[in-house]
Write a protein that holds these residues in place. Structure first.
Motif, PDB file in Angstrom:
ATOM      1  N   HIS A  25       0.833  -1.203   0.000  1.00 27.73           N
ATOM      2  CA  HIS A  25       0.000   0.000   0.000  1.00 27.73           C
ATOM      3  C   HIS A  25       0.867   1.253   0.000  1.00 27.73           C
ATOM      4  O   HIS A  25       1.963   1.261   0.570  1.00 27.73           O
ATOM      5  CB  HIS A  25      -0.906   0.023   1.237  1.00 27.73           C
ATOM      6  N   ASN A  26       0.355   2.306  -0.636  1.00 26.91           N
ATOM      7  CA  ASN A  26       1.055   3.592  -0.566  1.00 26.91           C
ATOM      8  C   ASN A  26       0.750   4.268   0.771  1.00 26.91           C
ATOM      9  O   ASN A  26      -0.056   3.777   1.570  1.00 26.91           O
ATOM     10  CB  ASN A  26       0.676   4.482  -1.755  1.00 26.91           C
ATOM     11  N   LEU A  27       1.382   5.407   1.013  1.00 30.03           N
ATOM     12  CA  LEU A  27       1.252   6.076   2.310  1.00 30.03           C
ATOM     13  C   LEU A  27      -0.183   6.479   2.617  1.00 30.03           C
ATOM     14  O   LEU A  27      -0.642   6.378   3.760  1.00 30.03           O
ATOM     15  CB  LEU A  27       2.162   7.308   2.349  1.00 30.03           C
ATOM     16  N   ILE A  28      -0.913   6.926   1.597  1.00 31.29           N
ATOM     17  CA  ILE A  28      -2.298   7.357   1.817  1.00 31.29           C
ATOM     18  C   ILE A  28      -3.159   6.180   2.240  1.00 31.29           C
ATOM     19  O   ILE A  28      -3.932   6.258   3.203  1.00 31.29           O
ATOM     20  CB  ILE A  28      -2.865   8.024   0.548  1.00 31.29           C
ATOM     21  N   THR A  29      -3.032   5.057   1.508  1.00 33.42           N
ATOM     22  CA  THR A  29      -3.840   3.877   1.822  1.00 33.42           C
ATOM     23  C   THR A  29      -3.456   3.304   3.179  1.00 33.42           C
ATOM     24  O   THR A  29      -4.313   2.829   3.932  1.00 33.42           O
ATOM     25  CB  THR A  29      -3.670   2.806   0.730  1.00 33.42           C
ATOM     26  N   ARG A  30      -2.165   3.357   3.499  1.00 33.07           N
ATOM     27  CA  ARG A  30      -1.734   2.899   4.823  1.00 33.07           C
ATOM     28  C   ARG A  30      -2.415   3.703   5.917  1.00 33.07           C
ATOM     29  O   ARG A  30      -2.830   3.161   6.945  1.00 33.07           O
ATOM     30  CB  ARG A  30      -0.216   3.027   4.956  1.00 33.07           C
ATOM     31  N   GLY A  31      -2.526   5.002   5.692  1.00 36.05           N
ATOM     32  CA  GLY A  31      -3.184   5.858   6.675  1.00 36.05           C
ATOM     33  C   GLY A  31      -4.652   5.505   6.849  1.00 36.05           C
ATOM     34  O   GLY A  31      -5.166   5.493   7.974  1.00 36.05           O
ATOM     35  N   VAL A  32      -5.319   5.223   5.741  1.00 36.73           N
ATOM     36  CA  VAL A  32      -6.732   4.837   5.793  1.00 36.73           C
ATOM     37  C   VAL A  32      -6.894   3.550   6.602  1.00 36.73           C
ATOM     38  O   VAL A  32      -7.775   3.443   7.463  1.00 36.73           O
ATOM     39  CB  VAL A  32      -7.295   4.645   4.370  1.00 36.73           C
TER      40      VAL A  32
END
Length: 228
Positions: free
Chosen positions: A162-169
């Motif tokens: 996952h990219n950083l944005i998806t990891r945050g979600v």
């Protein structure tokens, strides 16, 4: 006897056993236990039935976000099988990879490649590694919370791709996972709660080798650069 007016019909625990039976059937279609060559239609049917598990979380992140992603990737596999007209998982993937242009898109997960059965199954595999991991933690440790099991499994699986944005979600969504008790109660649907762990373990025993077969296939074909 039919319930009287205003009475809530009692649900039973049968749906979990229906899911188990569906994966047994899918596994039985694999020649000599070679699960990458199991019948793709039977696998799609079993995975579609498995979607009902996400409703037991009774939480928008699982029942909407994760479930929607899994459903979309099941559909890509189903459509890919229809287009290629092959019957086994590996033959469908090999058919898509046989086109050099399409193979480049598949490897990059871009353009037309993103809509292929190969990429659909890739992400289905990745997400199921996460889901199976959290279920295994619940079965193995009676004291672990659903949130902790989810976050531990995510860190060992999906997080890597996952990219950083998806990891945050995911980090946020998993932090607010429902309680283990509510998840188990929803799975039991009024029946004996001890049946949940027993049935979950039976499911894992059946599904683990099937998932392992798909994992091995993606490794062999060089289609999975991220997780085990």
């Amino acid at each position: 006897m039919s319930p009287t007016a205003g009475e809530v019909p009692k649900r039973d625990f049968a749906f979990f056993h229906e899911i188990i039976d569906a994966f047994k059937s899918a596994g039985a279609s694999a020649p000599n236990g070679d699960f990458k060559n199991m019948n793709v239609s039977k696998f799609v049917e079993a995975m579609t039935m498995f979607l009902r598990i996400f409703d037991a979380f009774a939480n928008p992140f699982f029942s909407d976000v994760v479930k929607k992603d899994v459903r979309g990737n099941i559909e890509k596999l189903r459509v890919g099988a229809q287009k290629t007209r092959y019957e086994t998982i590996e033959s469908v993937i090999d058919s898509e990879l046989s086109d050099p242009k399409m193979k480049k898109h598949i490897l990059k997960e871009t353009s037309q490649g993103a809509e292929t059965a190969a990429v659909g199954l890739l992400w289905l595999k990745r997400t199921m590694q996460f889901v199976i991991g959290l279920l295994r933690y619940l079965v193995q440790d009676a004291s672990i919370s659903l949130s902790s099991a989810s976050r531990k499994s995510y860190s060992e699986s999906l997080r890597y791709c996952h990219n950083l944005i998806t990891r945050g979600v995911f980090d946020t969504g998993l932090r607010f996972a429902p309680s283990r008790e509510s998840f188990y109660n929803n799975l039991a649907a009024g029946e004996d709660l001890t049946k949940v762990n027993t049935s979950m373990k039976e499911f894992l025993d059946i599904f683990d080798p099937q998932l392992d077969g798909i994992i091995a296939m993606y490794k062999t074909k060089g289609l999975e650069p991220y997780i085990k």
